[in-house]
Design an enzyme around this catalytic site. Structure first.
Site, PDB file in Angstrom:
ATOM      1  N   ASP A 190       0.642  -1.206   0.143  1.00  0.00           N
ATOM      2  CA  ASP A 190      -0.133   0.066   0.043  1.00  0.00           C
ATOM      3  C   ASP A 190       0.869   1.270  -0.054  1.00  0.00           C
ATOM      4  OD1 ASP A 190       0.729   1.078   2.791  1.00  0.00           O
ATOM      5  OD2 ASP A 190      -1.115  -0.317   3.441  1.00  0.00           O
TER       6      ASP A 190
ATOM      7  N   MET B 233       1.910   3.367   2.131  1.00  0.00           N
ATOM      8  CA  MET B 233       2.820   3.817   3.170  1.00  0.00           C
ATOM      9  C   MET B 233       3.881   2.737   3.216  1.00  0.00           C
ATOM     10  SD  MET B 233       0.062   5.303   6.003  1.00  0.00           S
ATOM     11  CE  MET B 233      -0.667   3.617   5.880  1.00  0.00           C
ATOM     12  N   LYS B 234       3.922   1.746   2.175  1.00  0.00           N
ATOM     13  CA  LYS B 234       4.945   0.650   2.515  1.00  0.00           C
ATOM     14  C   LYS B 234       6.273   1.183   1.728  1.00  0.00           C
ATOM     15  CE  LYS B 234       2.514  -1.945   5.321  1.00  0.00           C
ATOM     16  NZ  LYS B 234       1.237  -0.936   5.528  1.00  0.00           N
ATOM     17  N   ILE B 235       7.300   0.210   1.868  1.00  0.00           N
ATOM     18  CA  ILE B 235       8.570   0.554   1.240  1.00  0.00           C
ATOM     19  C   ILE B 235       8.432   0.326  -0.381  1.00  0.00           C
ATOM     20  CG2 ILE B 235      11.126  -0.258   1.124  1.00  0.00           C
ATOM     21  CD1 ILE B 235      10.646  -1.085   3.908  1.00  0.00           C
TER      22      ILE B 235
END
Length: 376
Positions: A179, A181-183
């Protein structure tokens, strides 16, 4: 505002999306198949064991269905976990048994899990907090010896390993998040791994409404001579697949992932150096030998009043901080009760600092200086 999370996207991702536009096919197709194969290679498993899905949460819901969790069953998970995991269990009518966590790492130790297990326990779910592998090897072995399924919520652990083995592949099922907000980001999206080949095949079918053929066009292309539009359904499933737009971005992000993680590890090391020696502040413990973290989160711990004071101070200086994840046994929908001791202490003392690969050295030093102003 300096954000806790921030993706890194650029011309390569735009070009990949443009290629999908030009192809005329935006849904699940060849680019998704390619991304699945690339991610499987990244975690060291065969491509037939992974299925790209539209979110990690959907992967968790699918995991509970694949394991046939039902009313009367019990699923153990850490109190400090993502709400999607708890919702996946609750949606099956099963009982949630929240276990404690180590207050410094926010991961459960084996003894925390075993203390919560009963004769009704059908599965255990573990979250790799902040990307740290935790005690997953011990927990996986214990579960396997007792016939209890292990699901790894590897949302934070896209590049985390123990002695070269990827987090998410220790248990029976692993899920990852892509998503915003991930890396590694695709906007929304995720990946599901199943160790057992039959379970993996069921997952692939389940993700596409339980259809035993992917489409009429696929059947016609495979040589079906008549009524190629007819179909059968193997399960009453949802449409959980991702699409070629997200997968094209994912392939680019996967190629860039090693550089992302190197930068995140450098930032974490800078925090450790710059914040060392502050008597009122504790840093995460050093990783055990053989463990590598994706460094998704970096946190500091202070006494509750000072923790909250630091959060307010940083916010006034344009630095956003937060705490994740709020203990689930404090949520009324799950039958709120008192949090286990370690989880309660962690929730009252822990603050997440900004950590993403777009942070430059000057910004990292600014954050360090601001933290030291309050915590020195």
């Amino acid at each position: 505002m300096i954000n806790v999370f921030q993706p890194s996207l650029g011309e390569e991702e735009l070009a990949a999306v443009g290629e999908v536009f030009e192809s005329g096919w935006l849904g699940r197709g060849s680019r998704t198949s390619t991304f699945e194969a690339e991610f499987a290679a990244h975690i060291g498993v065969g491509g037939q064991h992974v299925t790209a899905v539209n979110s990690c949460t959907e992967g968790l819901f699918m995991a509970m269905e694949l394991l046939e969790i039902k009313p009367g069953d019990e699923v153990v998970m850490p109190s400090v976990s993502f709400v999607g995991a708890a919702n996946a269990v609750a949606s099956r009518g099963a009982d949630l048994a929240f276990c404690d966590v180590d207050e410094r790492t926010l991961n459960p130790r084996l003894e925390h899990v075993t203390e919560a297990v009963t004769d009704r326990t059908k599965a255990v779910v573990v979250l790799h907090y902040g990307g740290r592998p935790g005690w997953v090897g011990d927990i996986a072995l214990w579960c396997r010896e007792r016939g209890i399924a292990l699901v790894e919520d590897a949302a934070c652990a896209v590049a985390s390993t123990v002695d070269g083995v990827a987090c998410g592949t220790f248990g029976d099922i692993g899920v990852w998040s892509f998503d915003a907000m991930k890396i590694l980001v695709t906007g929304d999206g995720g990946m599901l791994y199943a160790r057992d080949p039959e379970l993996a095949a069921r997952a692939a079918t389940m993700a596409n409404l339980g259809l035993l053929q992917s489409s009429g066009l696929a059947a016609a292309s495979a040589g079906v001579a008549d009524r190629w539009w007819e179909f059968e359904v193997s399960s009453f499933s949802r449409r959980s697949v991702t699409n070629d737009l997200a997968s094209a971005i994912g392939s680019v992000q996967l190629r860039r992932l090693p550089a992302f993680v190197r930068r995140r590890r450098a930032i974490a090391a800078a925090y450790r150096l710059g914040l060392a020696g502050l008597g009122t502040l504790r840093l995460p413990p050093e990783l055990p030998e053989g463990h590598l973290s994706s460094e998704y989160l970096f946190w500091v711990q202070l006494e509750p009043q000072l923790r909250d004071e630091l959060a307010r101070h940083l916010r006034k200086r344009g630095i956003y901080t937060t705490f994740r994840y709020f203990p689930l046994d404090g949520v009324s929908a799950y039958g709120a009760r008192h949090s286990p001791a370690g989880a309660a202490r962690a929730a009252s003392t822990t603050l997440l600092l900004p950590l993403h690969q777009a942070l430059d050295d000057a910004t990292v030093q600014q954050i360090i200086d601001e933290v030291r102003e309050v915590a020195s």
